[in-house]
Design an enzyme around this catalytic site. Sequence first.
Site, PDB file in Angstrom:
ATOM      1  N   CYS A   1     -17.505   3.841  -4.234  1.00  0.00           N
ATOM      2  CA  CYS A   1     -16.642   2.944  -4.192  1.00  0.00           C
ATOM      3  C   CYS A   1     -15.765   3.043  -2.634  1.00  0.00           C
ATOM      4  O   CYS A   1     -15.495   2.126  -2.063  1.00  0.00           O
ATOM      5  CB  CYS A   1     -15.734   2.786  -5.429  1.00  0.00           C
ATOM      6  SG  CYS A   1     -16.769   2.354  -6.874  1.00  0.00           S
TER       7      CYS A   1
ATOM      8  N   GLU B   1      -7.183  -1.142  -4.717  1.00  0.00           N
ATOM      9  CA  GLU B   1      -7.166   0.142  -4.030  1.00  0.00           C
ATOM     10  C   GLU B   1      -6.211   0.034  -2.868  1.00  0.00           C
ATOM     11  O   GLU B   1      -6.310  -1.000  -2.043  1.00  0.00           O
ATOM     12  CB  GLU B   1      -8.487   0.688  -3.846  1.00  0.00           C
ATOM     13  CG  GLU B   1      -9.282   1.276  -5.051  1.00  0.00           C
ATOM     14  CD  GLU B   1      -8.631   2.216  -5.678  1.00  0.00           C
ATOM     15  OE1 GLU B   1      -7.875   3.000  -5.171  1.00  0.00           O
ATOM     16  OE2 GLU B   1      -9.247   2.319  -6.985  1.00  0.00           O
TER      17      GLU B   1
ATOM     18  N   HIS C   1     -10.882  -1.553  -8.447  1.00  0.00           N
ATOM     19  CA  HIS C   1     -11.481  -1.052  -9.426  1.00  0.00           C
ATOM     20  C   HIS C   1     -11.052  -1.844 -10.716  1.00  0.00           C
ATOM     21  O   HIS C   1     -10.123  -1.889 -11.094  1.00  0.00           O
ATOM     22  CB  HIS C   1     -11.147   0.456  -9.466  1.00  0.00           C
ATOM     23  CG  HIS C   1     -12.015   1.476  -8.810  1.00  0.00           C
ATOM     24  ND1 HIS C   1     -11.619   2.244  -7.746  1.00  0.00           N
ATOM     25  CD2 HIS C   1     -13.185   1.762  -9.044  1.00  0.00           C
ATOM     26  CE1 HIS C   1     -12.584   2.897  -7.504  1.00  0.00           C
ATOM     27  NE2 HIS C   1     -13.562   2.803  -8.178  1.00  0.00           N
TER      28      HIS C   1
HETATM   29  N1  PCA Z   1     -17.730   3.012  -9.630  1.00  0.00           N
HETATM   30  C1  PCA Z   1     -18.185   4.133  -8.605  1.00  0.00           C
HETATM   31  C2  PCA Z   1     -19.500   3.744  -7.995  1.00  0.00           C
HETATM   32  C3  PCA Z   1     -19.691   2.704  -8.620  1.00  0.00           C
HETATM   33  C4  PCA Z   1     -19.021   2.005  -9.336  1.00  0.00           C
HETATM   34  O1  PCA Z   1     -19.017   0.901 -10.010  1.00  0.00           O
HETATM   35  C5  PCA Z   1     -16.887   4.541  -8.122  1.00  0.00           C
HETATM   36  O2  PCA Z   1     -15.814   4.186  -8.385  1.00  0.00           O
HETATM   37  O3  PCA Z   1     -17.072   5.324  -6.857  1.00  0.00           O
END
Ligand code: PCA
Length: 203
Positions: free
Chosen positions: A142, A80, A166
């Site tokens: 996240c 990100e 991610h």
């Molecule tokens: N993904 C979520 C919250 C926990 C996770 O593993 C997110 O993308 O916010």
Amino acid sequence: MKKLLLTGFEPFLKFTVNPTMKIVEELHGETIGNYKVYGEVLPVDFASSGSKLLAHIEKIKPDAVISLGLAGGRSKITPERIAINVKDGDADNEGNKPTDEVILKEGNDGYFSTLPIRDMVNQLQASGFPAAISNSAGTYLCNNVMYMALYFAHEFQPNMKCGFIHIPASHELAIQHGGIPSWSHEDLKKSVSICIEALSSDE
Ligand code: PCA
């Protein structure tokens, strides 16, 4: 040897398995590049995830922090670019459902990742793994955890590199979910190791 805090999340919403949890548990104690990995799993809870992350930082005193989250539906590994000062979205595991709230009144609107995200993407692709920089970590947990780590580093530890990656669903999760692309657990774990190697070779 430097220390890396590597965080994952517990399952949430309709995702009955969170592949990030198993990855951080398995990489805990490993040495990758110049880093010894300290793996920790965070709750999907707006009220406590940030303070738990900061408590791990206080205890471990890491040189860098990489947080991992599941992006169910994405097909690539996506470091990100930025965390924004917003909490909004679905209910967390405790039933909190913030709408249009700020994470920290005293914080900046956003903080850019201080991880070598372009190198991570390049090295993933060179190793045969689909990867791309993501320009939004969303406004759910996240983003919340990424924001808290970057705020803390910005204010108190500017040399501590921080950011968020991610990852797609694992096959185990995709079988249960039924409608999202997936990778093998081994490929997800290898990809995270490549990102840590990219961090290590950036220094
Ligand atoms: N993904 C979520 C919250 C926990 C996770 O593993 C997110 O993308 O916010």
